[in-house]
Design a protein around this motif. Structure first.
Motif, mmCIF file in Angstrom:
data_model
loop_
_atom_site.group_PDB
_atom_site.id
_atom_site.type_symbol
_atom_site.label_atom_id
_atom_site.label_comp_id
_atom_site.label_asym_id
_atom_site.label_seq_id
_atom_site.Cartn_x
_atom_site.Cartn_y
_atom_site.Cartn_z
ATOM 1 N N SER A 20 1.557 -10.433 -4.112
ATOM 2 C CA SER A 20 2.502 -9.163 -4.034
ATOM 3 C C SER A 20 1.905 -8.269 -2.894
ATOM 4 C CB SER A 20 2.544 -8.241 -5.076
ATOM 5 O OG SER A 20 1.278 -7.664 -5.359
ATOM 6 N N GLY A 24 3.027 -6.673 1.886
ATOM 7 C CA GLY A 24 2.942 -5.209 2.124
ATOM 8 C C GLY A 24 1.915 -4.985 3.107
ATOM 9 N N THR A 205 -2.874 6.304 -7.586
ATOM 10 C CA THR A 205 -1.992 4.994 -7.585
ATOM 11 C C THR A 205 -2.627 3.958 -8.182
ATOM 12 O OG1 THR A 205 -2.095 4.623 -5.438
ATOM 13 C CG2 THR A 205 -0.127 5.775 -5.950
ATOM 14 N N TRP A 207 -4.536 0.888 -10.298
ATOM 15 C CA TRP A 207 -4.082 -0.574 -10.854
ATOM 16 C C TRP A 207 -5.132 -0.972 -11.879
ATOM 17 C CZ3 TRP A 207 -5.695 -5.393 -11.280
ATOM 18 C CH2 TRP A 207 -4.909 -6.394 -11.563
ATOM 19 N N ARG A 227 7.984 4.968 -5.716
ATOM 20 C CA ARG A 227 8.585 3.547 -5.272
ATOM 21 C C ARG A 227 7.206 2.877 -5.175
ATOM 22 N NH1 ARG A 227 13.656 3.838 -4.028
ATOM 23 N NH2 ARG A 227 14.587 5.936 -3.747
ATOM 24 N N ASP A 228 6.299 2.967 -5.895
ATOM 25 C CA ASP A 228 5.162 2.034 -5.910
ATOM 26 C C ASP A 228 5.523 0.709 -6.363
ATOM 27 O OD1 ASP A 228 2.783 0.665 -6.121
ATOM 28 O OD2 ASP A 228 1.616 2.417 -6.886
ATOM 29 N N TRP A 229 5.480 -0.388 -5.692
ATOM 30 C CA TRP A 229 5.740 -1.676 -6.319
ATOM 31 C C TRP A 229 4.909 -2.579 -6.450
ATOM 32 C CZ3 TRP A 229 4.241 -5.583 -2.988
ATOM 33 C CH2 TRP A 229 4.051 -5.326 -1.504
ATOM 34 N N ILE A 230 3.372 -2.078 -5.845
ATOM 35 C CA ILE A 230 2.218 -2.839 -6.217
ATOM 36 C C ILE A 230 1.650 -2.529 -7.524
ATOM 37 C CG2 ILE A 230 -0.043 -2.973 -5.272
ATOM 38 C CD1 ILE A 230 0.954 -2.719 -2.551
ATOM 39 N N PRO A 232 3.548 -0.451 -10.199
ATOM 40 C CA PRO A 232 4.632 0.462 -10.607
ATOM 41 C C PRO A 232 4.330 1.390 -11.650
ATOM 42 C CG PRO A 232 5.302 -1.820 -10.410
ATOM 43 C CD PRO A 232 3.742 -1.758 -10.139
ATOM 44 N N ASN A 259 5.158 5.609 -1.707
ATOM 45 C CA ASN A 259 4.924 4.316 -2.064
ATOM 46 C C ASN A 259 3.336 4.381 -2.559
ATOM 47 O OD1 ASN A 259 3.137 4.214 0.256
ATOM 48 N ND2 ASN A 259 4.667 3.253 1.622
ATOM 49 N N HIS A 260 2.782 3.069 -2.610
ATOM 50 C CA HIS A 260 1.576 2.838 -3.134
ATOM 51 C C HIS A 260 0.351 3.573 -2.464
ATOM 52 C CE1 HIS A 260 -1.554 0.833 -5.776
ATOM 53 N NE2 HIS A 260 -2.247 0.192 -4.451
#
Length: 309
Positions: A20, A24, A205, A207, A227-230, A232, A259-260
């Motif tokens: 993923s 990015g 953010t 993970w 809008r964090d897609w890494i 979410p 974002n992330h």
């Protein structure tokens, strides 16, 4: 001294994250009375309203204002020094106030995220050091290190800082905190889950494969991005925050339309919240309570804010 964490969580799904990420871009107000440096005592409430704990306040610097908490630099002159690899982590940079007249300072170790180096979190060094903290931003032993390995390295950095660094006499070993971005944010959660003597955690953010952190008792701030897609927020930052039922205090800041990597560069909203959290819980400086409670309202850069206020 801080004890190392156990490296047992967060080792799954690394290949999926790598895939993923490949798509990015990775980054290489009335104040309480008291003069600068004053140490006072007060009664502060924990997460249970009827639980009161006597705690010292370690006030470093003048009373904050709405402008001072968003400024790029605070009232303290500071220096920075490179940290060589070894001591359990791959080196980094230490930032520290030059003033020695106000006593020792609290300290915070920052970890970057997956495939990142310390540049991803470097802006927090000058921001926090100039406000009266010693900060070490680390490079991890491998860009692929799992969150729990990053937790071990954060703790190793704090141990180095308080026992072997050239600035160890400036650091109060009883006022230590951890922070990090992405997997480093997951590492910060893992570190405080194993080391309840830490004063605060700041998870940017974050993970992690583990989304249950009820064992954490340390005041913890989580910053998410809409809008964090890494990582979410629905599967990471939000459930992490919701699970912090044992934390003495907790807060969740979600950045609007971000974002992330929103936490990897200077930002007034994030900078203000991180500074206030560190001051309030590492230094127990009640003058900064006003920037956390009552909770900031949603709007503008803030998509959502939740807290234990």
């Amino acid at each position: 001294m801080p004890k190392p964490t156990k490296t047992w969580r967060g080792k799954l799904a690394l290949s999926a994250l790598a895939i993923s990420l490949a798509g990015g871009t990775l980054l290489g107000i009335a104040a309480a009375p008291g003069s600068a440096g004053e140490t006072t005592s007060r009664q502060s409430a924990g997460t249970t309203a009827n639980t009161l704990v006597d705690e010292q306040e370690y006030r470093r610097g003048p009373a904050p204002t709405a402008q001072s908490v968003i400024a790029d630099r605070g009232p303290f002159a500071f220096r920075q020094e490179s940290v060589p690899a070894g001591s359990g982590f791959a080196g980094g940079t230490v930032y520290y106030p030059t003033d020695t007249s106000q006593g020792t300072f609290g300290a915070i170790a920052f970890s970057p995220g997956f495939l990142e180096n310390q540049s991803a979190v470097s802006w927090y060094g000058p921001r926090l050091a100039s406000n009266g903290f010693v900060v070490v931003t680390i490079n991890t032993n491998s860009g692929f290190d799992a969150p729990d390995q990053r937790a071990d390295q954060l703790m190793a950095a704090l141990e180095w800082l308080t026992t072997r660094s050239s600035v160890r006499t400036r650091v109060d070993p009883n006022r230590l905190a951890v922070a990090g971005h992405s997997m480093g944010g997951g590492g910060a959660l893992s570190a405080v889950s194993e080391n309840p003597e830490l004063r605060a955690a700041i998870s940017l953010t974050p993970w992690h494969t583990d989304n249950a952190w009820s064992e954490v008792t340390v005041p913890t701030l989580i910053v998410g991005a809409e809008r964090d897609w890494i990582a979410p927020v629905r599967s990471h930052a939000e459930p992490f925050y919701q699970s912090l039922t044992g934390a003495r205090e907790r807060a969740y800041l979600e950045m609007n339309n971000a974002n992330h990597f929103v936490t990897n560069r200077s930002n007034e909203t994030i900078g203000r919240t991180v500074l206030a959290w560190a001051k309030r819980y590492v230094d127990n400086d009640s003058r900064y309570e006003q920037f956390l409670c009552p909770a900031p309202q949603a709007g503008g850069p803030i998509e959502e804010y939740r807290s234990s206020c």
